[in-house]
Design an enzyme around this catalytic site. Structure first.
Site, PDB file in Angstrom:
ATOM      1  N   SER A  47       6.486  59.518  70.056  1.00  0.00           N
ATOM      2  CA  SER A  47       6.126  60.053  68.740  1.00  0.00           C
ATOM      3  C   SER A  47       7.294  60.838  68.164  1.00  0.00           C
ATOM      4  O   SER A  47       7.346  61.098  66.967  1.00  0.00           O
ATOM      5  CB  SER A  47       4.897  60.959  68.845  1.00  0.00           C
ATOM      6  N   ASP A  85       7.704  59.265  77.874  1.00  0.00           N
ATOM      7  CA  ASP A  85       7.290  57.943  77.400  1.00  0.00           C
ATOM      8  C   ASP A  85       8.399  56.931  77.650  1.00  0.00           C
ATOM      9  O   ASP A  85       9.576  57.233  77.399  1.00  0.00           O
ATOM     10  CB  ASP A  85       7.050  58.002  75.874  1.00  0.00           C
ATOM     11  N   GLU A 184      -6.266  56.476  73.311  1.00  0.00           N
ATOM     12  CA  GLU A 184      -5.965  56.899  71.941  1.00  0.00           C
ATOM     13  C   GLU A 184      -6.865  56.188  70.933  1.00  0.00           C
ATOM     14  O   GLU A 184      -6.962  54.960  70.911  1.00  0.00           O
ATOM     15  CB  GLU A 184      -4.484  56.629  71.622  1.00  0.00           C
TER      16      GLU A 184
HETATM   17  O1  KIV Z   1       4.052  59.389  71.804  1.00  0.00           O
HETATM   18  C1  KIV Z   1       3.097  60.190  71.874  1.00  0.00           C
HETATM   19  O2  KIV Z   1       3.167  61.336  71.420  1.00  0.00           O
HETATM   20  C2  KIV Z   1       1.876  59.731  72.507  1.00  0.00           C
HETATM   21  C3  KIV Z   1       0.661  60.605  72.332  1.00  0.00           C
HETATM   22  C4  KIV Z   1       0.087  60.378  71.006  1.00  0.00           C
HETATM   23  C5  KIV Z   1      -0.322  60.367  73.408  1.00  0.00           C
HETATM   24  O3  KIV Z   1       1.849  58.698  73.087  1.00  0.00           O
END
Ligand code: KIV
Length: 266
Positions: A47, A85, A184
């Site tokens: 994100s 991530d 989500e």
């Molecule tokens: O990238 C992110 O912030 C996420 C959250 C929304 C869980 O994957």
């Protein structure tokens, strides 16, 4: 020295019936503030492409950018579990490429786990990463890296067929060795059902109160964007107005000769 939480500590929260708290973070000051609270888990989410870089989607985020931001977050914190991530393209090409990239994230940042999006198709990657000692969180429901396939960020798994696939995928991820699953933007009753099917924790965002934990994007929950109005986001502060007010006062003080004062000068 404070002991950093591990994926096993987070797993025990589910066994104890204690809710898991999580937010995203990408930089030094927010991470330091988060570390001074009892937040259990920080996700260095892709994100960051949207809320830090101003991109339209998370798709352009690179592995190097995730590594850069995750090292900052790890360096600025002592207690929360840090999950990074895996960005789009870093785990879809082959298990070998995914392994190379996950190893880079873990070695170069010092974070504790990685997260990747998808069901059935990411099972071989999860199995491999877990087998070499890299904890993995899954991510089902709205998977923003697939925006070009789905064309919108609407609620997912509303229809029975998609809901059934999601339940099967959740069980597959658990069997593959995932340490937890982010759910989500799916109906609350489906998220509750998935949560009760699994031994590993579910962390919800827009997935109702039945999940084992909750995660919010830090800039959303602190109200950095006055235009943003998602149903699933509760704004716990209005940093946009506070920051704007401070800047306007500063401008006025400089223009009218009130800043700096004698005490603020050498
Ligand atoms: O990238 C992110 O912030 C996420 C959250 C929304 C869980 O994957």
């Amino acid at each position: 020295m404070i002991k950093r939480l591990s994926v096993n500590d987070i797993l025990r929260y589910k066994t104890k019936g204690e809710k898991i708290t999580s937010v995203t973070s990408y930089d030094f000051y927010f991470s330091k503030i988060i570390d001074s609270t009892d937040i259990d888990m920080i996700l260095v989410g892709d994100s960051l492409g949207m809320v830090f870089q101003g991109q339209k989607t998370t798709v352009p985020v690179t592995l190097d950018q995730i590594i850069y931001h995750t090292s900052i977050v790890v360096r600025s914190t002592e207690r929360p579990l840090i999950v990074a991530d895996m960005p789009f393209g870093s785990y879809q090409i082959s298990v070998e490429k995914a392994t190379e990239n996950a190893v880079r994230i873990i070695k170069e940042t010092g974070c504790n786990a990685v997260k990747l999006e998808g069901g059935n198709s990411v099972v071989p990657v999860i199995e491999k990463l877990v087998s070499i000692g890299i904890p993995v969180y899954g991510h089902l429901g709205l998977t923003p890296q697939s925006i070009n396939k789905f064309g919108s960020y609407k609620l997912r798994a509303k229809q029975t067929e998609e809901a059934e696939t999601l339940k099967k995928d959740a069980l597959l991820l658990e069997k593959a060795g995932a340490s937890g699953i982010v759910l989500e933007k799916i109906p609350a009753n489906l998220a509750s059902e998935v949560t009760s099917l699994l031994k590993i924790p579910t962390i919800g965002i827009g997935a109702g109160s039945g999940c084992d934990g909750q995660i919010l994007v830090i800039t959303d929950m602190l109200g950095m964007d006055s235009q943003l109005n998602f149903r699933f986001v509760r704004k716990y502060a209005d940093l946009s107005s506070i920051t704007k007010k401070a800047l306007n006062e500063y401008i006025k003080d400089v223009k009218e000769g009130r800043f700096p004062s004698e005490e603020e000068s050498y």
